[in-house]
Each structure stands twice: as C-alpha cells, then as structure tokens.
Design a protein around this motif. Structure first.
Motif, PDB file in Angstrom:
ATOM      1  N   ARG A 411       0.644  -1.324  -0.021  1.00  0.00           N
ATOM      2  CA  ARG A 411       0.001  -0.016  -0.104  1.00  0.00           C
ATOM      3  C   ARG A 411       0.827   1.199   0.067  1.00  0.00           C
ATOM      4  O   ARG A 411       0.542   2.228  -0.831  1.00  0.00           O
ATOM      5  N   PHE A 412       1.938   1.261   0.625  1.00  0.00           N
ATOM      6  CA  PHE A 412       2.796   2.487   0.791  1.00  0.00           C
ATOM      7  C   PHE A 412       3.372   2.573  -0.437  1.00  0.00           C
ATOM      8  O   PHE A 412       3.704   3.985  -0.919  1.00  0.00           O
ATOM      9  N   ALA A 413       3.832   1.707  -1.131  1.00  0.00           N
ATOM     10  CA  ALA A 413       4.557   1.809  -2.501  1.00  0.00           C
ATOM     11  C   ALA A 413       3.443   2.480  -3.588  1.00  0.00           C
ATOM     12  O   ALA A 413       3.949   3.347  -4.276  1.00  0.00           O
ATOM     13  N   SER A 414       2.432   1.815  -3.753  1.00  0.00           N
ATOM     14  CA  SER A 414       1.540   2.073  -4.579  1.00  0.00           C
ATOM     15  C   SER A 414       0.915   3.479  -4.259  1.00  0.00           C
ATOM     16  O   SER A 414       0.765   4.270  -5.121  1.00  0.00           O
ATOM     17  N   GLU A 415       0.448   3.621  -2.942  1.00  0.00           N
ATOM     18  CA  GLU A 415      -0.289   4.978  -2.910  1.00  0.00           C
ATOM     19  C   GLU A 415       1.080   6.150  -2.976  1.00  0.00           C
ATOM     20  O   GLU A 415       0.594   7.155  -3.300  1.00  0.00           O
ATOM     21  N   SER A 416       2.253   6.029  -2.718  1.00  0.00           N
ATOM     22  CA  SER A 416       3.151   7.176  -2.666  1.00  0.00           C
ATOM     23  C   SER A 416       3.545   7.268  -4.127  1.00  0.00           C
ATOM     24  O   SER A 416       3.632   8.237  -4.554  1.00  0.00           O
ATOM     25  N   HIS A 417       3.697   6.093  -5.032  1.00  0.00           N
ATOM     26  CA  HIS A 417       3.678   6.238  -6.339  1.00  0.00           C
ATOM     27  C   HIS A 417       2.829   7.331  -7.146  1.00  0.00           C
ATOM     28  O   HIS A 417       2.754   7.924  -7.855  1.00  0.00           O
ATOM     29  N   ALA A 418       1.297   6.823  -6.686  1.00  0.00           N
ATOM     30  CA  ALA A 418       0.248   7.808  -7.204  1.00  0.00           C
ATOM     31  C   ALA A 418       0.307   8.916  -6.700  1.00  0.00           C
ATOM     32  O   ALA A 418      -0.097  10.098  -7.500  1.00  0.00           O
ATOM     33  N   ALA A 419       0.851   9.244  -5.436  1.00  0.00           N
ATOM     34  CA  ALA A 419       0.516  10.643  -4.858  1.00  0.00           C
ATOM     35  C   ALA A 419       1.733  11.525  -5.421  1.00  0.00           C
ATOM     36  O   ALA A 419       1.519  12.625  -5.713  1.00  0.00           O
ATOM     37  N   GLY A 445       3.180  11.782   4.051  1.00  0.00           N
ATOM     38  CA  GLY A 445       1.675  11.761   4.483  1.00  0.00           C
ATOM     39  C   GLY A 445       1.271  10.223   4.155  1.00  0.00           C
ATOM     40  O   GLY A 445       0.549   9.894   5.092  1.00  0.00           O
ATOM     41  N   VAL A 446       1.620   9.713   3.094  1.00  0.00           N
ATOM     42  CA  VAL A 446       1.198   8.166   2.933  1.00  0.00           C
ATOM     43  C   VAL A 446       1.883   7.317   4.028  1.00  0.00           C
ATOM     44  O   VAL A 446       1.239   6.586   4.421  1.00  0.00           O
ATOM     45  N   ARG A 447       3.012   7.707   4.288  1.00  0.00           N
ATOM     46  CA  ARG A 447       3.612   6.696   5.469  1.00  0.00           C
ATOM     47  C   ARG A 447       3.092   6.875   6.753  1.00  0.00           C
ATOM     48  O   ARG A 447       2.657   5.982   7.286  1.00  0.00           O
ATOM     49  N   ARG A 448       2.572   8.048   7.111  1.00  0.00           N
ATOM     50  CA  ARG A 448       1.711   8.118   8.182  1.00  0.00           C
ATOM     51  C   ARG A 448       0.490   7.547   8.269  1.00  0.00           C
ATOM     52  O   ARG A 448       0.095   6.846   9.442  1.00  0.00           O
ATOM     53  N   ARG A 449      -0.269   7.522   6.891  1.00  0.00           N
ATOM     54  CA  ARG A 449      -1.667   6.851   7.076  1.00  0.00           C
ATOM     55  C   ARG A 449      -1.215   5.512   6.983  1.00  0.00           C
ATOM     56  O   ARG A 449      -2.030   4.425   7.925  1.00  0.00           O
ATOM     57  N   VAL A 450      -0.084   4.796   6.461  1.00  0.00           N
ATOM     58  CA  VAL A 450       0.011   3.520   6.540  1.00  0.00           C
ATOM     59  C   VAL A 450       0.370   2.857   8.018  1.00  0.00           C
ATOM     60  O   VAL A 450       0.093   2.012   8.431  1.00  0.00           O
ATOM     61  N   ALA A 451       1.297   3.665   8.448  1.00  0.00           N
ATOM     62  CA  ALA A 451       1.968   3.255   9.900  1.00  0.00           C
ATOM     63  C   ALA A 451       0.580   3.449  10.956  1.00  0.00           C
ATOM     64  O   ALA A 451       0.674   2.512  11.794  1.00  0.00           O
ATOM     65  N   GLU A 452      -0.312   4.283  10.727  1.00  0.00           N
ATOM     66  CA  GLU A 452      -1.317   4.363  11.697  1.00  0.00           C
ATOM     67  C   GLU A 452      -2.246   3.195  11.640  1.00  0.00           C
ATOM     68  O   GLU A 452      -2.651   2.504  12.462  1.00  0.00           O
ATOM     69  N   TRP A 453      -2.488   2.662  10.228  1.00  0.00           N
ATOM     70  CA  TRP A 453      -3.176   1.510   9.998  1.00  0.00           C
ATOM     71  C   TRP A 453      -2.421   0.295  10.415  1.00  0.00           C
ATOM     72  O   TRP A 453      -3.327  -0.553  10.922  1.00  0.00           O
ATOM     73  N   PHE A 454      -1.033   0.064  10.164  1.00  0.00           N
ATOM     74  CA  PHE A 454      -0.503  -1.121  10.702  1.00  0.00           C
ATOM     75  C   PHE A 454      -0.681  -1.161  12.143  1.00  0.00           C
ATOM     76  O   PHE A 454      -0.726  -2.087  13.001  1.00  0.00           O
ATOM     77  N   GLY A 455      -0.577   0.140  12.846  1.00  0.00           N
ATOM     78  CA  GLY A 455      -0.548   0.095  14.326  1.00  0.00           C
ATOM     79  C   GLY A 455      -1.717  -0.234  14.922  1.00  0.00           C
ATOM     80  O   GLY A 455      -1.759  -0.995  16.054  1.00  0.00           O
ATOM     81  N   GLY A 456      -2.771   0.210  14.114  1.00  0.00           N
ATOM     82  CA  GLY A 456      -4.165  -0.346  14.627  1.00  0.00           C
ATOM     83  C   GLY A 456      -4.291  -1.655  14.458  1.00  0.00           C
ATOM     84  O   GLY A 456      -4.682  -2.446  15.654  1.00  0.00           O
ATOM     85  N   VAL A 457      -3.782  -2.594  13.478  1.00  0.00           N
ATOM     86  CA  VAL A 457      -3.806  -3.866  13.457  1.00  0.00           C
ATOM     87  C   VAL A 457      -3.130  -4.466  14.557  1.00  0.00           C
ATOM     88  O   VAL A 457      -3.460  -5.514  15.235  1.00  0.00           O
TER      89      VAL A 457
END
Length: 534
Positions: A411-419, A445-457
């Motif tokens: 997700r980080f790779a794909s969303e970062s590339h798109a962003a 910004g993408v990294r923070r969103r991905v890290a928050e999602w992973f931290g929630g899991v």
C-alpha cells in the motif's frame, strides 16, 4: 474435647425417634445410595469409584464441600450397624444367630438425605478369619487415617482399659507410622471419635473418657517421634472426642434415641457438637478423590512411604493436566474458526477479540477446577497452561502481523507512487520547474497513514498479561518502509532530472543549434547567454 453424652432414658412405653435409612443391609433398595466395595478382601482397589462418585453418589462436583468418615474397631462390635444408624447407609450387618465376619475389605457409601458425606466401613480387626495375619488390618487402618477427617473408634464398654481388646496396640502402630510419614508436613488433623457401645454400667462417660485419654497420651508419649517433632503433642495431630450408646438389645429405644442424637453431630452444622471442622480437611476436591484414594492405597499395599503431601502433588499434577486438556478444546475450537482466514492472508478484524475471549474463558475454566488442588502445583501448571495458550495465540497473531506488513508495504509503495504522480502533474500544470521539492511532504503523508493503519492492526492483537510482544515486527515494517522510501526517492530524482533535461533541450536546443551552426568568436559566449536567458 469430650462430648458428655449419656445414655438417653425414655418413659416406659414411649417410642424413640427413628433414624432415616436405619437397618438397611442390602444394596439396591429404595431411598438411598449404592454401596461399593472400594477395596476387596484380596486388597484390590475398585476401578468403579470414579463412576460411583459421579453417577451413584452425585459427589463428583461437590468440590471441597464433602466430608470423609471411617470406622475402626474389632470384628462384630456393630460397626456397620452404627454407620447405618448414623448415615442411613446399607452396609451388611452381622446375623446375630451366626456370629461371623460380615465386612470384608473396605466398603464405601454416601449418607442419605443429601448428606455430602462419604462413609468407609472397614473390615474389623482381630477377626478369626484372618487369624494372626494383621497385614490387612494395618493397611486398612493406615488408609482410613490417611483419607478420613473423622475416624470413629468403635468399642464395647468392657474393652475400655484393655490394651489389646481396645486395639491400643494397633492404634499405636498406626499413629507412629502416621507421624513418621507425615511429620511436620501433615495437612489437617484427624478427629478420633471414640464411641463406647453397650454402656450399661454405672461408670459415667467422663470416667471412661478419662481412661481412654490417658491411654492415648501414654501411647503418644511412647512413640518413636522423628527428628524435629520430639516435643510434639498429641493435640497437634489428633483431636479426641468421646460418647457412649446404650445396649442395642437390652435398651433398643434408648439406643435409637442416642444414635439419633449422635447423628445430629454429623449433620447439623449449626450445632456446637458438629464434628466436621475445617482443620480436618485433607485438601482434596471430590472429583480428585478416586485417583487420590487409589494412589494412597497403592502406597500402603506396596509398603512404600505413605507421603500424603507427595500424593497430593501427584494428584494435582494429574488433575491439572486433565483440566487443562479439557479447557483447550473450546479454546482451540474458537481460534480455529478464524485461523484459515489468517493463513490465506486476510486481515481478520475480530481476531483480537476472539483471541482475548477464548483465552479468558480457557483460564477461567482452568482456574475454577484446578485452583482447588495443591497450591504450588496449580501455580506451575497454570503458568504452563498460559504459556500454551499464548504460544498458540502468538503464532496466529504473528501470522496476521506478517499479512499486515505485506499489505502495508504494498500500500505504501502504490499510494506513494500515485501521490507523486499527482503531485508531478499538478506541478507541471502550475509550471513548477522542480516538482521533486514536494517529495517529503507527499511520501511522508502516505507513510503516516500506512503506519497508523498497521499500528491499529497490531494494537487490536494486544492481550493483557500475554508474555509476547510485536515490537520486532513493527521495527521490521519501519525498515521496509525506509527501503521503499529510498527507492522512491531515487526514482523521483531520476524523473526530475529527466524533466530538467527535456526542458533544457526544448528551451536551448534551437539557440545552441544556431550558435553551433555559425561558429565564430562569440559562439560560446552566445551559448552561455542562451543558458542565462533560459
């Protein structure tokens, strides 16, 4: 303590109260339970005791709320008759016309009227059938003293003051072995309740009790006590209690009334004469008694040390293992319901709730049953059980975290590339020369969103008290994201450089071509001037 119970007299013609279940000699009758020969006359222990505790007697689920009583005494002194009167049992009684041994081995039955009492009717001592072979009577006496809270010592009035007639020699042997085996680690005292039968003489009960007490003190003083217990007193290990009953044949109504009064001492908890005290408990739950009793008997028969604390530890190990195995069944069933989804790579949102609930229910089921056994064994077995539960849950949680790591990295790779593509297009539309300057903001910004999602899991998988951590997996994701960020940065720099090259070519290509097409002294200054103008 002495129960100053005197034979009860009733007016001529008056009827004495009856005792429920009195006089039942055969098994299988209505209104009562079913007796079991726990140990036969060949010293074989019955394998049906557990089934009787569960089905016949209904005591298996009593926990500690049950009591044990046994009877000790010479053959043909009416031990079975007394037990039948006191507890409504149906042990065989002697045929008065044929005086021969009735009870062979050790028999067990439960008291009637919902009495949570297990009663042992032990083969009488000094019987002619066994002659001089005192092997069984010694073993049965040791066994009774080991498992029973109250040991009824049944004797005729005429036996008081006699050494052999009153079984004082056998009592001495039993008490000495008991002290040698248990020592200071003995759990629970034992009540020796002397019931003096056919009390017809004018000698008061107090005098008979005083004689028996002196005999017991003399026996105790003569015991070979183990090191460290040389100064131990009789009362440290045994309580003494005394009562007497009228003659059953000559005074039947008085006998029945006195037996009923004695019965109340075993049934009425509010009575000051209630015999079952907390200090007599053996610390063995009812569901573990069959295994415990068999282990004790095997120790007695094999002439090994009768070490009750060791037997309690062995019992605790055996039962705790059984209880843990039973509790694992529902636990694994609950976890297995979601395990396939995790193995297929799915992030199961309810996994943490399922794991916590299954773990809590398994521990509650284990504690409810196992906490009643030997404290140290229970503590160790509980720790091992927790380790088993947490080990299985950790493996499943780790699987889910690995899934989350993979999804987070993708997700980080794909969303970062798109962003970054969006940022580049926006910069180009706005005429920005260096869109790469927004890289940190976009990727961060993408990294923070991905890290928050992973931290929630990861947070959803946390279990209070579990002895494992997922911090290493979180650090591993950080390393993966760092590596991906570095690759994205290189790619973005190459794209920015390519844009600069293309822009320079579009802007300066014609100027450079014109200058190079007509070389002269001002050719290079002209080319440089073109760069400056661009």
């Amino acid at each position: 303590m002495v129960a100053d119970s005197q034979p009860v007299s009733y007016p001529r013609g008056a009827r004495a109260p009856t005792v429920p279940g009195a006089g039942r000699a055969k098994a299988g009758g209505s209104g009562g339970f079913t007796r079991l020969q726990m140990v036969d006359d060949e010293q074989r222990f019955s394998d049906e005791l557990a089934a009787y505790m569960q089905g016949k007697w209904g005591l298996a689920d009593a926990g500690f709320d049950y009591n044990m009583v046994a009877v000790f005494g010479s053959q043909s002194t009416g031990k079975s008759t007394l037990l039948n009167r006191l507890f409504g049992t149906r042990f065989d009684v002697m045929d008065e016309t044929n005086r021969q041994q009735t009870t062979r081995g050790i028999w067990a039955d439960r008291g009637t009227d919902a009495m949570p009492v297990l009663i042992l009717d032990v083969e009488g001592t000094d019987g002619r059938e066994r002659g001089e072979n005192q092997d069984f009577e010694r073993k049965s006496a040791l066994f009774s003293l080991a498992v029973a809270e109250v040991l009824i010592v049944n004797m005729w009035e005429t036996m008081v003051g006699l050494y052999n007639g009153a079984n004082m020699g056998l009592l001495k042997t039993v008490m000495e072995v008991n002290l040698q085996l248990f020592g200071a680690s003995r759990e629970g005292r034992t009540l020796l309740y002397f019931v003096i039968r056919d009390h017809v003489s004018p000698t008061p009960l107090e005098s008979l009790a005083a004689t028996l007490r002196k005999d017991m003190e003399r026996i105790w003083d003569g015991l070979n006590k183990p090191a460290g217990l040389e100064g131990a007193r009789l009362g440290d290990f045994f309580d003494l209690k005394f009562t007497s009953l009228p003659h059953k044949q000559l005074q039947p109504e008085q006998f029945e009334a006195a037996a009923l009064a004695l019965r109340r001492q075993f049934t009425e908890k509010a009575s000051g004469e209630y015999v079952f005290r907390a200090g007599y408990k053996r610390g063995v739950p009812a569901d573990g008694f069959p295994h415990y009793a068999q282990a004790v008997w095997e120790k007695v028969v094999s002439n090994k040390d009768l070490d009750l604390p060791t037997q309690q530890e062995l019992l605790a190990q055996y039962r705790c293992d059984e209880i843990a195995a039973a509790a694992l069944g529902p636990f694994r069933a609950a976890v297995d319901a979601v395990r396939p989804r995790v193995r297929e790579g799915e992030i199961v949102g309810e996994l943490g709730d399922v794991a916590r609930a299954a773990r809590g229910q398994a521990l509650a089921a284990f504690d409810e049953q196992a906490a009643r056994y030997h404290a140290e064994v229970y503590k160790k077995k509980r720790a091992a059980f927790v380790q088993t539960l947490d080990g299985e849950l950790h493996a499943l949680a780790l699987n889910q975290v690995k899934n989350a790591q993979t999804q987070a990295a993708d997700r980080f790779a794909s969303e970062s590339h798109a962003a970054l593509e969006d940022a580049a297009e926006k910069a180009a539309a706005e005429g920005a020369v260096s869109p790469q300057l927004s890289f940190s903001a976009v990727v961060g910004g993408v990294r923070r969103r991905v890290a928050e999602w992973f931290g929630g899991v990861v947070a959803g998988l946390e279990i209070d008290g579990a002895g494992w951590s997922l911090a290493a997996e979180a650090r591993q994701l950080e390393a993966t994201l760092n590596a991906t960020t570095a690759k994205l940065r290189v790619a973005e720099m190459e794209r920015a450089l390519e844009q600069l090259r293309k822009g320079a070519q579009d802007t300066l290509g014609e100027v450079v071509a014109d200058r190079l097409g007509s070389p002269g002294a001002d050719m290079w200054p002209g080319v440089m001037a073109g760069f400056d103008d661009a």
